[in-house]
Design an enzyme around this catalytic site. Structure first.
Site, short mmCIF file in Angstrom:
data_model
loop_
_atom_site.label_atom_id
_atom_site.label_comp_id
_atom_site.label_asym_id
_atom_site.label_seq_id
_atom_site.Cartn_x
_atom_site.Cartn_y
_atom_site.Cartn_z
N HIS A 40 8.27 16.02 39.26
CA HIS A 40 7.98 16.24 37.82
C HIS A 40 6.72 17.12 37.73
CE1 HIS A 40 8.13 15.78 33.63
NE2 HIS A 40 7.90 14.50 33.48
N ARG A 82 15.75 19.84 32.80
CA ARG A 82 15.57 18.45 33.25
C ARG A 82 16.91 17.97 33.78
NH1 ARG A 82 12.58 13.43 30.36
NH2 ARG A 82 10.87 14.65 31.25
N ARG A 127 0.63 17.94 27.87
CA ARG A 127 1.90 18.56 28.25
C ARG A 127 2.05 19.90 27.54
NH1 ARG A 127 6.05 15.38 30.17
NH2 ARG A 127 7.04 17.38 30.54
N GLN A 150 4.56 17.57 34.49
CA GLN A 150 3.73 16.41 34.17
C GLN A 150 2.42 16.44 34.94
OE1 GLN A 150 4.53 13.69 31.95
NE2 GLN A 150 2.34 13.43 32.22
N ASP A 153 3.85 4.53 36.89
CA ASP A 153 4.99 5.03 36.13
C ASP A 153 6.01 3.90 36.09
OD1 ASP A 153 6.82 6.67 34.84
OD2 ASP A 153 7.54 7.62 36.67
N CYS A 180 2.58 8.71 32.72
CA CYS A 180 3.26 9.85 32.09
C CYS A 180 4.00 9.45 30.82
CB CYS A 180 4.21 10.52 33.09
SG CYS A 180 5.64 9.55 33.53
N1 NVA Z 1 9.95 8.45 36.64
C1 NVA Z 1 10.37 8.52 35.25
C2 NVA Z 1 9.60 9.55 34.50
C3 NVA Z 1 9.92 9.65 33.04
C4 NVA Z 1 9.17 10.73 32.35
C5 NVA Z 1 11.85 8.80 35.20
O1 NVA Z 1 12.32 9.65 35.98
O2 NVA Z 1 12.55 8.20 34.39
N1 CP Z 2 6.57 12.02 30.50
C1 CP Z 2 7.73 12.58 30.12
O1 CP Z 2 8.26 13.47 30.78
O2 CP Z 2 8.23 12.06 28.96
P1 CP Z 2 9.67 12.34 28.33
O3 CP Z 2 10.69 11.67 29.22
O4 CP Z 2 9.63 11.71 26.96
O5 CP Z 2 9.90 13.82 28.27
#
Ligand code: NVA
Ligand code: CP
Length: 308
Positions: free
Chosen positions: A128, A101, A292, A131, A224, A264
């Site tokens: 992502h 990540r 997930r 997801q 989101d 998500c």
């Molecule tokens: N769009 C959000 C997704 C979190 C799982 C972010 O990047 O923070």
């Molecule tokens: N949806 C998702 O990726 O959640 P986290 O940021 O908690 O991993």
């Protein structure tokens, strides 16, 4: 040849369906596949915060007979001190796959180019894809076939979730609507890629600025956070710019009566979605979060099979 999942269109329509089928099997029989028996280790690296991704990869790798090595990059040499490709060259001699990540998609691409083990994008600024596999498993469970369904996404269309929804959706042959202000629309090259794929799958991608038009008759409503990780300094401007794209009960009432709601998570109730929607009868967000685990296990099994 080593396969990676860096963005949703790294999978062909057949491959995406294969992984979702495998996820259904793994959900029914959680310990039926043990490709990491040994145990072999999978490195899971976080440059950003996470709850779901961390838990589901850690549990999923253990379910597959393996050992998860969770790394916070702030405490590692990755991130300024060592390049992604050097990191991968060190890791590939010891681990079976790398899950990462991070911020820039370019870092993932560099890592994947430099290694002979699978690299999985566990969220970048742009995509992502893990997801979306979980989202599509959830949609299949609630609506059957993905092909031909209309998925409408509201809010920051240029975010990882907006762009992944567009790409994964057309791979599945869905009709994807992205509702956002013009300046928050998905990147032009991503829309062009989605458009090209849609022509081969019978799907479509369309950009909307009017949220009511985008919601009309949709089968799946998605949103989101308006403030993705790394965008915190833009918070005030984003709350102002994206306010009209909130998923409310009124917006849900324009969708198909059997529509489902996905997010998500984590969610900011009262901002991108009202509590009565996310906590209401059309919401499937808890199934989505559980999925997930099953979807990522299927992805790892599939990627390891391609290694031969
Ligand atoms: N769009 C959000 C997704 C979190 C799982 C972010 O990047 O923070
Ligand atoms: N949806 C998702 O990726 O959640 P986290 O940021 O908690 O991993």
């Amino acid at each position: 040849m080593t396969r990676h999942l860096l963005r949703d269109d790294d999978l062909s329509p057949i491959e995406q369906a294969e992984i979702l089928d495998l996820a259904v099997e793994l959900k029914q029989d959680r310990w039926s596949q043990r490709p990491l028996e040994g145990p072999q280790t999978v490195a899971v690296i976080f440059d950003k915060s996470s709850t779901r991704t961390r838990v589901s990869f850690a549990v999923g790798i253990a379910d597959l007979g393996g050992s998860p090595l969770i790394i916070t990059s702030a405490n590692s040499q990755l991130g300024g001190k060592e390049t992604p490709s050097d990191t991968a060259r060190v890791m590939e001699r010891q681990v079976a796959a790398i899950v990462w990540r991070t911020y820039a998609q370019a870092g993932l691409e560099e890592m994947a180019r430099g290694t002979r083990i699978p690299v999985v994008n566990a969220l970048s600024d742009d995509f992502h894809p893990c997801q979306l596999l979980a989202d599509f498993l959830t949609i299949r469970e609630h609506k059957g076939e993905l092909k031909g369904l209309t998925l409408a996404y509201f809010g920051d269309g240029r975010s990882n979730m907006g762009q992944s929804s567009a790409l994964a959706g057309v791979v599945a042959g869905m009709h994807v609507r992205i509702a956002s202000p013009i300046e928050y629309a998905p990147r032009e090259d991503v829309v062009a890629d989605a458009d090209r794929i849609a022509k081969t799958t019978g799907g479509s991608v369309a950009l909307y600025t009017d949220p009511l038009e985008a919601a009309a008759g949709a089968d799946v409503i998605v949103t989101d956070t308006w403030v993705s990780m790394g965008k915190e300094e833009e918070k005030l401007a984003r709350l102002r710019d994206l306010g009209a794209y909130k998923v409310t009960a009124e917006l849900m009432s324009l969708a198909d009566p059997a529509a489902i709601f996905l997010h998500c998570l984590p969610a900011d109730r009262g901002y991108e979605v009202d509590a009565e929607v996310i906590d209401g009868p059309q919401s499937v967000v808890w199934d989505e979060a559980e999925n997930r685990l099953h979807a990522q296990k299927a992805l790892l099994v599939w990627l390891l099979r391609q290694q031969g």
